[in-house]
Scaffold this active site. Structure first.
Site, short mmCIF file in Angstrom:
data_model
loop_
_atom_site.label_atom_id
_atom_site.label_comp_id
_atom_site.label_asym_id
_atom_site.label_seq_id
_atom_site.Cartn_x
_atom_site.Cartn_y
_atom_site.Cartn_z
N PHE A 1 -3.18 3.44 15.62
CA PHE A 1 -3.52 4.48 14.65
C PHE A 1 -4.73 4.00 13.83
O PHE A 1 -4.92 2.80 13.66
CB PHE A 1 -2.34 4.74 13.69
CG PHE A 1 -1.48 5.89 14.14
CD1 PHE A 1 -0.70 5.79 15.28
CD2 PHE A 1 -1.47 7.09 13.42
CE1 PHE A 1 0.10 6.85 15.69
CE2 PHE A 1 -0.68 8.14 13.82
CZ PHE A 1 0.10 8.04 14.95
N LYS B 1 -12.78 1.82 16.84
CA LYS B 1 -11.54 1.04 16.67
C LYS B 1 -10.76 0.94 17.98
O LYS B 1 -10.17 -0.09 18.30
CB LYS B 1 -10.68 1.68 15.57
CG LYS B 1 -9.57 0.79 15.10
CD LYS B 1 -9.05 1.21 13.74
CE LYS B 1 -10.02 0.90 12.62
NZ LYS B 1 -9.54 1.28 11.30
N PRO C 1 -2.70 -11.54 10.65
CA PRO C 1 -2.90 -11.33 12.10
C PRO C 1 -2.99 -9.84 12.39
O PRO C 1 -2.37 -9.03 11.71
CB PRO C 1 -1.62 -11.92 12.71
CG PRO C 1 -0.61 -11.90 11.62
CD PRO C 1 -1.37 -12.07 10.33
N ASP C 2 -3.77 -9.49 13.39
CA ASP C 2 -3.83 -8.08 13.83
C ASP C 2 -2.74 -7.90 14.89
O ASP C 2 -2.88 -8.36 16.03
CB ASP C 2 -5.22 -7.74 14.38
CG ASP C 2 -5.36 -6.24 14.60
OD1 ASP C 2 -4.41 -5.62 15.14
OD2 ASP C 2 -6.41 -5.68 14.22
N ASN D 1 0.84 -1.19 0.00
CA ASN D 1 0.00 0.00 0.00
C ASN D 1 0.88 1.25 0.00
O ASN D 1 2.10 1.14 0.00
CB ASN D 1 -0.98 -0.02 1.19
CG ASN D 1 -0.25 -0.05 2.51
OD1 ASN D 1 0.50 0.86 2.85
ND2 ASN D 1 -0.43 -1.13 3.27
N ASP E 1 -4.31 -6.03 5.23
CA ASP E 1 -5.36 -6.80 5.91
C ASP E 1 -5.33 -8.27 5.48
O ASP E 1 -5.63 -9.15 6.27
CB ASP E 1 -6.73 -6.20 5.59
CG ASP E 1 -6.92 -4.86 6.29
OD1 ASP E 1 -6.47 -4.75 7.45
OD2 ASP E 1 -7.49 -3.93 5.70
O1 C5P Z 1 -7.91 -2.24 11.59
P1 C5P Z 1 -7.03 -1.17 11.10
O2 C5P Z 1 -6.03 -1.64 10.07
O3 C5P Z 1 -7.72 0.07 10.63
O4 C5P Z 1 -6.22 -0.73 12.41
C1 C5P Z 1 -5.21 0.21 12.38
C2 C5P Z 1 -4.31 0.03 13.56
O5 C5P Z 1 -4.03 -1.34 13.82
C3 C5P Z 1 -2.95 0.63 13.30
O6 C5P Z 1 -2.41 1.01 14.55
C4 C5P Z 1 -2.19 -0.52 12.68
O7 C5P Z 1 -0.79 -0.36 12.82
C5 C5P Z 1 -2.72 -1.69 13.47
N1 C5P Z 1 -2.78 -2.95 12.72
C6 C5P Z 1 -1.97 -4.00 13.08
N2 C5P Z 1 -2.08 -5.20 12.43
C7 C5P Z 1 -2.97 -5.37 11.45
C8 C5P Z 1 -3.82 -4.31 11.08
C9 C5P Z 1 -3.70 -3.12 11.74
O8 C5P Z 1 -1.13 -3.82 13.97
N3 C5P Z 1 -3.06 -6.53 10.82
#
Ligand code: C5P
Length: 406
Positions: free
Chosen positions: A332, A346, A310-311, A213, A282
């Site tokens: 963020f 969020k 993974p998040d 991205n 994502d």
């Molecule tokens: O869900 P979203 O991508 O909008 O969330 C943004 C926040 O979550 C940011 O702080 C980003 O660095 C973190 N993030 C993460 N791992 C992911 C997706 C987002 O750490 N897979």
């Protein structure tokens, strides 16, 4: 406001080829809002003219302790009393030896000796040939000036004017600026270990292609720099970006979201603050091909299937250390509309005490941004400013929250 705005810096030049870099340094200091009073030794004037330095700083250059322009004829007293700091750049091997001996037979050594030692810091940016740098006499002298209260900045490594290669080059003007900014910044995060993710991730489709991205990493790098300025130990886990590493920051490069998670999970064991600015993909292709996927004449296009990444932030926010209050997590959110509502949701979903919202399309790749801070007490806006400035403001906000909760 950057830490150098409004500061009065006496910039001393001793003799060395690196004097040419001091012209740029003077320009950057003036640009940062500092007033710069240049003092040059006789040797320095052989390498660069006072005319150049006067033109860049808008102030006459001093070179002699007998300068009658001063009504009391005491430039060493007047110049050192006005200073917020004295920076010697370049600082030659000879000049370090003069400082060690407390010499006072020319203006620059004299004013260093005459400075009010408790109030006016002395910073040295050494510059010399690698053999001179490595010589026990120089190293002994540097240790002694440091013991006498001077701050010795590092030196660069690389090609030298003499044709040799090694340690002893003067730091670049930009690097000295970073060191000075860090020197003056309030140490709000002293004792903290800050872990930051920045940039995009790259999810391989095959060995030569992938999905990524437009995140530039600039916001995360600015926060890393600000956290280091504020006295923290900083580890920056960066996706593929083309940005220089802020001075004093430990950088670990990663590629995919999975690489990033593994690295972050390890580093988070030591950290006390985690700031997730990375734009993590994502999804990733479910099965990256081992070989390049070839185009054939059939007109068939490859069918890609995806799995969710993974998040990282949510994972770390749920870790034992974060839940025990030993690791403060900041997320963020890059949104395209309705920032407050989306970012507030969020914050709860990710389980973090502080979430920073920004408008994604308006910030990606830009040098400035505007932030909306959301915590359990509500929201607070940091209006549009440079990312460098917002990094400092965010560090201040985080420090304030940590201090009030401890
Ligand atoms: O869900 P979203 O991508 O909008 O969330 C943004 C926040 O979550 C940011 O702080 C980003 O660095 C973190 N993030 C993460 N791992 C992911 C997706 C987002 O750490 N897979």
């Amino acid at each position: 406001m950057n830490a150098l705005a409004g500061k009065h810096i006496v910039l001393g030049l001793s003799g060395g080829v690196a004097c040419y870099k001091s012209a740029e340094l003077a320009r950057l200091l003036v640009k940062a809002g500092a007033t710069v009073q240049v003092v040059m030794t006789e040797a320095a004037e052989r390498f660069i003219t006072p005319v150049t330095m006067q033109a860049l700083t808008g102030r006459p250059v001093y070179g002699s302790q007998w300068d009658a322009r001063e009504p009391n004829n005491m430039p060493h007293i007047n110049l050192s009393r006005e200073a917020d700091a004295i920076l010697i750049a370049p600082c030659s091997a000879d000049f370090v030896a003069r400082l060690v001996q407390g010499r006072a037979d020319e203006l620059l050594s004299l004013l260093c000796l005459a400075r009010p030692i408790a109030r006016v810091p002395l910073l040295l940016a050494p510059a010399m040939n690698r053999e001179m740098w490595a010589h026990p006499a120089t190293q002994r002298n540097l240790a002694q000036v440091a013991q006498d209260g001077a701050t010795v900045l590092g030196v660069g490594n690389g090609d030298q004017a003499c044709g040799e290669t090694g340690d002893g080059r003067m730091l670049e003007a930009e690097e000295i600026m970073e060191e000075l900014a860090a020197f003056f910044a309030p140490k709000r995060l002293a004792g903290q270990h800050v872990l930051i993710t920045a940039g995009p991730t790259f999810e391989a489709i095959d060995p030569v292609r992938g999905i990524t991205n437009l995140s530039s990493g600039k916001m995360g790098f600015a926060i890393a720099r600000a956290a280091r300025e504020a006295g923290a130990e900083v580890t920056l886990v960066a996706g593929p970006v083309h940005l220089p590493t802020p001075r004093g920051v430990r950088r670990i490069d990663v590629r995919s979201a999975q690489n990033m998670l593994e690295t972050v999970a390890g580093q988070a064991q030591e950290a006390t603050i985690f700031i997730a600015t990375a734009a993590v993909a994502d999804w990733r292709p479910a099965n990256a091909a081992d070989q390049k996927i070839k185009k054939d004449s059939s007109g068939q296009v490859p069918q890609l299937s995806f799995v969710e990444n993974p998040d990282i932030l949510a994972t770390i926010a749920q870790s034992e250390r974060a839940r025990a209050g030993q690791l403060y997590c900041v997320g963020f959110a890059a949104e395209s509309e309705n920032l407050l509502a989306h970012a507030s949701a969020k914050r709860v979903r990710k389980g973090v005490p502080l979430l920073v919202g920004n408008i994604g399309p308006a910030t990606f790749g830009q040098d400035d941004n505007a932030l909306l801070l959301i915590d359990e007490n509500g929201s607070h806006e940091l209006p549009r400013a440079s990312k460098a400035e917002l990094g400092r403001q965010l560090v201040t906000e985080i420090a304030r929250r940590l201090n009030t909760s401890s």
